[in-house]
Design a protein around this motif. Structure first.
Motif, PDB file in Angstrom:
ATOM      1  N   SER A  77     -87.181   4.993  15.560  1.00  0.00           N
ATOM      2  CA  SER A  77     -86.682   4.264  14.395  1.00  0.00           C
ATOM      3  C   SER A  77     -85.588   5.084  13.729  1.00  0.00           C
ATOM      4  O   SER A  77     -85.547   6.317  13.855  1.00  0.00           O
ATOM      5  CB  SER A  77     -87.807   3.987  13.385  1.00  0.00           C
ATOM      6  N   ASN A  78     -84.710   4.398  13.017  1.00  0.00           N
ATOM      7  CA  ASN A  78     -83.656   5.090  12.282  1.00  0.00           C
ATOM      8  C   ASN A  78     -84.250   6.047  11.260  1.00  0.00           C
ATOM      9  O   ASN A  78     -83.730   7.148  11.036  1.00  0.00           O
ATOM     10  CB  ASN A  78     -82.767   4.068  11.566  1.00  0.00           C
ATOM     11  N   GLU A  79     -85.350   5.629  10.661  1.00  0.00           N
ATOM     12  CA  GLU A  79     -85.963   6.429   9.614  1.00  0.00           C
ATOM     13  C   GLU A  79     -86.545   7.737  10.173  1.00  0.00           C
ATOM     14  O   GLU A  79     -86.445   8.797   9.544  1.00  0.00           O
ATOM     15  CB  GLU A  79     -87.051   5.616   8.910  1.00  0.00           C
ATOM     16  N   ALA A  80     -87.145   7.660  11.378  1.00  0.00           N
ATOM     17  CA  ALA A  80     -87.682   8.869  12.000  1.00  0.00           C
ATOM     18  C   ALA A  80     -86.549   9.833  12.353  1.00  0.00           C
ATOM     19  O   ALA A  80     -86.674  11.048  12.159  1.00  0.00           O
ATOM     20  CB  ALA A  80     -88.468   8.498  13.259  1.00  0.00           C
ATOM     21  N   MET A  81     -85.460   9.285  12.857  1.00  0.00           N
ATOM     22  CA  MET A  81     -84.299  10.110  13.196  1.00  0.00           C
ATOM     23  C   MET A  81     -83.733  10.777  11.951  1.00  0.00           C
ATOM     24  O   MET A  81     -83.473  11.993  11.931  1.00  0.00           O
ATOM     25  CB  MET A  81     -83.231   9.219  13.862  1.00  0.00           C
ATOM     26  N   TYR A  82     -83.576   9.998  10.895  1.00  0.00           N
ATOM     27  CA  TYR A  82     -83.035  10.508   9.637  1.00  0.00           C
ATOM     28  C   TYR A  82     -83.899  11.638   9.078  1.00  0.00           C
ATOM     29  O   TYR A  82     -83.393  12.691   8.686  1.00  0.00           O
ATOM     30  CB  TYR A  82     -82.937   9.357   8.639  1.00  0.00           C
ATOM     31  N   THR A  83     -85.200  11.429   9.057  1.00  0.00           N
ATOM     32  CA  THR A  83     -86.118  12.421   8.499  1.00  0.00           C
ATOM     33  C   THR A  83     -86.033  13.742   9.245  1.00  0.00           C
ATOM     34  O   THR A  83     -85.972  14.814   8.633  1.00  0.00           O
ATOM     35  CB  THR A  83     -87.564  11.892   8.543  1.00  0.00           C
ATOM     36  N   LYS A  84     -85.997  13.682  10.562  1.00  0.00           N
ATOM     37  CA  LYS A  84     -85.967  14.913  11.350  1.00  0.00           C
ATOM     38  C   LYS A  84     -84.664  15.681  11.144  1.00  0.00           C
ATOM     39  O   LYS A  84     -84.668  16.904  11.029  1.00  0.00           O
ATOM     40  CB  LYS A  84     -86.159  14.599  12.835  1.00  0.00           C
ATOM     41  N   ILE A  85     -83.556  14.958  11.072  1.00  0.00           N
ATOM     42  CA  ILE A  85     -82.271  15.627  10.871  1.00  0.00           C
ATOM     43  C   ILE A  85     -82.179  16.183   9.456  1.00  0.00           C
ATOM     44  O   ILE A  85     -81.704  17.295   9.237  1.00  0.00           O
ATOM     45  CB  ILE A  85     -81.106  14.663  11.178  1.00  0.00           C
ATOM     46  N   LYS A  86     -82.663  15.430   8.482  1.00  0.00           N
ATOM     47  CA  LYS A  86     -82.597  15.869   7.082  1.00  0.00           C
ATOM     48  C   LYS A  86     -83.456  17.105   6.845  1.00  0.00           C
ATOM     49  O   LYS A  86     -83.079  18.006   6.079  1.00  0.00           O
ATOM     50  CB  LYS A  86     -83.032  14.739   6.155  1.00  0.00           C
ATOM     51  N   GLN A  87     -84.602  17.162   7.488  1.00  0.00           N
ATOM     52  CA  GLN A  87     -85.506  18.284   7.297  1.00  0.00           C
ATOM     53  C   GLN A  87     -84.947  19.581   7.860  1.00  0.00           C
ATOM     54  O   GLN A  87     -85.343  20.670   7.453  1.00  0.00           O
ATOM     55  CB  GLN A  87     -86.864  17.988   7.942  1.00  0.00           C
ATOM     56  N   GLY A  88     -84.012  19.473   8.795  1.00  0.00           N
ATOM     57  CA  GLY A  88     -83.428  20.661   9.394  1.00  0.00           C
ATOM     58  C   GLY A  88     -84.344  21.276  10.438  1.00  0.00           C
ATOM     59  O   GLY A  88     -85.371  20.707  10.808  1.00  0.00           O
ATOM     60  N   GLY A  89     -83.959  22.449  10.921  1.00  0.00           N
ATOM     61  CA  GLY A  89     -84.748  23.094  11.961  1.00  0.00           C
ATOM     62  C   GLY A  89     -84.390  22.615  13.350  1.00  0.00           C
ATOM     63  O   GLY A  89     -84.919  23.104  14.346  1.00  0.00           O
ATOM     64  N   THR A  90     -83.512  21.609  13.428  1.00  0.00           N
ATOM     65  CA  THR A  90     -83.045  21.098  14.716  1.00  0.00           C
ATOM     66  C   THR A  90     -81.524  21.172  14.724  1.00  0.00           C
ATOM     67  O   THR A  90     -80.883  21.151  13.676  1.00  0.00           O
ATOM     68  CB  THR A  90     -83.479  19.639  14.927  1.00  0.00           C
ATOM     69  N   HIS A  91     -80.965  21.241  15.910  1.00  0.00           N
ATOM     70  CA  HIS A  91     -79.512  21.344  16.020  1.00  0.00           C
ATOM     71  C   HIS A  91     -78.997  20.335  17.038  1.00  0.00           C
ATOM     72  O   HIS A  91     -78.468  20.698  18.088  1.00  0.00           O
ATOM     73  CB  HIS A  91     -79.106  22.766  16.409  1.00  0.00           C
ATOM     74  N   TYR A  92     -79.181  19.057  16.707  1.00  0.00           N
ATOM     75  CA  TYR A  92     -78.672  18.018  17.596  1.00  0.00           C
ATOM     76  C   TYR A  92     -77.155  17.988  17.498  1.00  0.00           C
ATOM     77  O   TYR A  92     -76.587  18.004  16.405  1.00  0.00           O
ATOM     78  CB  TYR A  92     -79.261  16.663  17.216  1.00  0.00           C
ATOM     79  N   ASP A  93     -76.505  17.911  18.647  1.00  0.00           N
ATOM     80  CA  ASP A  93     -75.053  17.862  18.665  1.00  0.00           C
ATOM     81  C   ASP A  93     -74.550  16.436  18.444  1.00  0.00           C
ATOM     82  O   ASP A  93     -73.489  16.227  17.854  1.00  0.00           O
ATOM     83  CB  ASP A  93     -74.526  18.398  20.004  1.00  0.00           C
ATOM     84  N   LEU A  94     -75.338  15.456  18.905  1.00  0.00           N
ATOM     85  CA  LEU A  94     -74.982  14.053  18.718  1.00  0.00           C
ATOM     86  C   LEU A  94     -76.259  13.243  18.491  1.00  0.00           C
ATOM     87  O   LEU A  94     -77.318  13.573  19.033  1.00  0.00           O
ATOM     88  CB  LEU A  94     -74.250  13.497  19.943  1.00  0.00           C
ATOM     89  N   ALA A  95     -76.154  12.188  17.699  1.00  0.00           N
ATOM     90  CA  ALA A  95     -77.263  11.263  17.479  1.00  0.00           C
ATOM     91  C   ALA A  95     -76.688   9.852  17.433  1.00  0.00           C
ATOM     92  O   ALA A  95     -75.481   9.668  17.253  1.00  0.00           O
ATOM     93  CB  ALA A  95     -77.993  11.590  16.180  1.00  0.00           C
ATOM     94  N   ILE A  96     -77.570   8.844  17.578  1.00  0.00           N
ATOM     95  CA  ILE A  96     -77.086   7.461  17.640  1.00  0.00           C
ATOM     96  C   ILE A  96     -77.864   6.567  16.667  1.00  0.00           C
ATOM     97  O   ILE A  96     -78.797   5.859  17.063  1.00  0.00           O
ATOM     98  CB  ILE A  96     -77.159   6.917  19.083  1.00  0.00           C
ATOM     99  N   PRO A  97     -77.499   6.610  15.392  1.00  0.00           N
ATOM    100  CA  PRO A  97     -78.140   5.752  14.384  1.00  0.00           C
ATOM    101  C   PRO A  97     -77.451   4.386  14.273  1.00  0.00           C
ATOM    102  O   PRO A  97     -76.380   4.160  14.857  1.00  0.00           O
ATOM    103  CB  PRO A  97     -77.953   6.561  13.095  1.00  0.00           C
ATOM    104  N   SER A  98     -78.070   3.512  13.505  1.00  0.00           N
ATOM    105  CA  SER A  98     -77.485   2.195  13.246  1.00  0.00           C
ATOM    106  C   SER A  98     -76.632   2.239  11.989  1.00  0.00           C
ATOM    107  O   SER A  98     -76.653   3.203  11.232  1.00  0.00           O
ATOM    108  CB  SER A  98     -78.603   1.160  13.090  1.00  0.00           C
ATOM    109  N   GLU A  99     -75.892   1.147  11.767  1.00  0.00           N
ATOM    110  CA  GLU A  99     -74.854   1.119  10.735  1.00  0.00           C
ATOM    111  C   GLU A  99     -75.343   1.477   9.331  1.00  0.00           C
ATOM    112  O   GLU A  99     -74.746   2.323   8.656  1.00  0.00           O
ATOM    113  CB  GLU A  99     -74.159  -0.251  10.722  1.00  0.00           C
ATOM    114  N   TYR A 100     -76.447   0.894   8.880  1.00  0.00           N
ATOM    115  CA  TYR A 100     -76.893   1.165   7.509  1.00  0.00           C
ATOM    116  C   TYR A 100     -77.341   2.612   7.343  1.00  0.00           C
ATOM    117  O   TYR A 100     -77.196   3.210   6.274  1.00  0.00           O
ATOM    118  CB  TYR A 100     -78.014   0.194   7.100  1.00  0.00           C
ATOM    119  N   MET A 101     -77.883   3.187   8.432  1.00  0.00           N
ATOM    120  CA  MET A 101     -78.317   4.576   8.359  1.00  0.00           C
ATOM    121  C   MET A 101     -77.124   5.526   8.369  1.00  0.00           C
ATOM    122  O   MET A 101     -77.183   6.614   7.771  1.00  0.00           O
ATOM    123  CB  MET A 101     -79.268   4.894   9.512  1.00  0.00           C
TER     124      MET A 101
END
Length: 359
Positions: A71-95
Motif C-alpha cells: 500500500s502507499n501508506e506502508a511505503m510512506y511510513t517506512k521511508i518516513k521512519q528512515g533507517g532505509t536507503h531506497y534509491d527509487l520507489a513507485i508511489p501513486s499520485e496523491y502520495m
C-alpha cells in the motif's frame, strides 16, 4: 586442561558476542543494501518484469535489491521512519503530493535523464508534480467495472448507478479502498472524488449504504482471482487487475462508465535518503527506453505512458479501448488529490462503517 578449556570457552564467547554485535548493526540499518554496485528499488509486488531486472544488471553491472510494499501508506511510513536507503520507489499520485510536502523526495536532475521525449504529454506535468520535478510516469490506469458477459450484458454496466439495480443482489465484489468506493458513489451524485464537503461525504455514505444488498464481498488483490474463477458476475476494480483476470477468463470484459471515474498514476521517485543516485538515474533511463517500457507493459497488463513503447505493443493491446481509453473518456476522468490527514480519516471512517454493515 581446565585452563585450556576455559580459554577456549572465553574465545568462543567473545567471537559470539562480536558476531552478534555485527549482526545487530547490520539489522539496525534496515534491509537495503548500501553498495556502489547495488540499486535499492522499492515497488509494489509483481510490478515489473523480472527479466528486465536481469537485463538491467547485465547492461549496467548494477545488482537490484528489490523490496515490495502492499500500500502507499506502508511505503510512506517506512521511508518516513528512515533507517532505509531506497534509491527509487513507485508511489501513486496523491502520495507523491504528500511526500513532496513533507520533503521526503529529491528533485530529479533532468539533465541526467534520457528519453523524456518518449512520454505522452498527457501524462506529464500533472498537478501532483508540475514539471515532473520529482517523478517520472511508470504506469497509469483507471477504476472501472469488470463483468462476465455470459451473465451480464454490456448495457447493464455502462453507468455506476446501475450497480444499485436489484438484479445485482449479492453479485458484486468491491475493491477494498475507501477513495475508490466512495469516489464512484460521489460521481453518481455529480460530486468531485476529492470533495472536502461534509455534506457531500455524508450523502455519499448514505447512498453507499443502500448498495449493501448487492455486495457479495469487499476484497483486495484477490478480486482478480475470484473474477477469473467466476465467483462473482460483476466487480469494481482497477484496469490492470481486470486485465489479469481477463487473461485467465475469456468471458470477462472491462468498462469505464462514461460519466467518469478515477485515472491513477504510479510514478517513480527518488527518496531523499537515496544513496546510489548514479544507479537510480541508470535505471530511470533504462526504463525510459521504448523496448523496455513495452516489455514491462505487456508483462504487467497496465497502460504505459511511454508513447513510443505503446507503438511497439501488439495491435490487440494498443487498440484496446478498455485499457487505453479515447480522449473523450479520459476527459471525464479525475485524479485523486492528497486530502490531508483530516479528510483522509473522514473517508476511511465512512468506508469502515460501510464495511461493518457488510459483516
Amino acid at each position: 586442561m581446565k585452563k585450556i578449556l576455559a580459554f577456549i570457552v572465553c574465545v568462543l564467547l567473545l567471537v559470539g558476542l562480536a558476531f552478534g554485535a555485527r549482526y545487530y548493526l547490520l539489522a539496525s540499518t534496515g534491509n537495503t543494501r548500501e553498495s556502489s554496485k547495488t540499486l535499492n528499488l522499492y515497488n509494489w509486488g509483481d510490478y515489473i518484469d523480472p527479466a528486465l531486472l536481469k537485463r538491467f544488471t547485465a547492461e549496467t553491472g548494477y545488482q537490484v535489491n528489490y523490496e515490495t510494499f502492499d500500500s502507499n501508506e506502508a511505503m510512506y511510513t517506512k521511508i518516513k521512519q528512515g533507517g532505509t536507503h531506497y534509491d527509487l520507489a513507485i508511489p501513486s499520485e496523491y502520495m507523491i503530493s504528500k511526500m513532496k510536502r513533507e520533503h521526503l523526495l529529491l528533485k530529479l536532475d533532468h539533465h541526467r535523464l534520457k528519453g523524456l521525449e518518449n512520454y505522452d504529454q498527457r501524462f506529464l506535468n500533472q498537478n501532483f508534480d508540475l514539471g515532473n520535478q520529482y517523478s517520472l510516469p511508470y504506469f497509469w490506469g483507471t477504476l472501472g467495472i469488470i463483468y462476465n458477459e455470459d451473465t451480464v450484458s454490456a448495457k447493464e454496466v455502462q453507468h455506476w448507478d446501475q450497480l444499485w439495480s436489484p438484479q445485482f443482489k449479492q453479485r458484486i465484489m468491491l475493491i477494498d479502498s475507501a477513495r475508490d468506493v466512495l469516489g464512484f458513489t460521489l460521481i453518481t451524485q455529480g460530486k468531485s472524488v476529492n470533495t472536502r464537503s461534509a455534506a457531500d461525504l455524508a450523502a455519499a455514505q448514505g447512498k453507499l449504504s443502500t448498495l449493501m444488498p448487492n455486495v457479495k464481498a469487499i476484497i483486495a488483490d484477490e478480486i482478480k482471482m475470484y473474477m477469473a474463477q467466476g465467483e462473482a458476475d460483476v466487480a469494481v476494480t482497477y484496469s490492470g487487475e481486470a486485465a489479469e483476470a481477463m487473461s485467465h477468463n475469456s468471458h470477462l470484459r472491462y468498462t469505464v462508465p462514461s460519466e467518469g471515474s478515477n485515472v491513477w498514476f504510479d510514478n517513480i521517485v527518488m527518496p531523499k535518503t537515496a544513496k546510489n543516485k548514479k544507479a537510480a538515474y541508470a535505471f530511470l533511463n533504462f526504463m525510459n527506453e521504448p523496448k523496455n517500457a513495452a516489455q514491462n507493459a505487456e508483462y504487467i497488463g497496465y497502460a504505459t505512458p511511454n508513447k513510443k513503447a505503446l507503438a511497439l505493443l501488439p495491435k490487440s493491446i494498443r487498440n484496446d479501448r478498455q485499457f487505453y481509453p479515447d480522449d473523450k473518456t479520459i476527459a471525464h476522468l479525475q485524479v485523486y488529490d492528497d486530502l490531508g490527514q483530516k479528510w483522509t480519516e473522514k473517508y476511511n471512517d465512512a468506508f469502515l462503517e460501510f464495511k461493518m454493515v457488510n459483516r
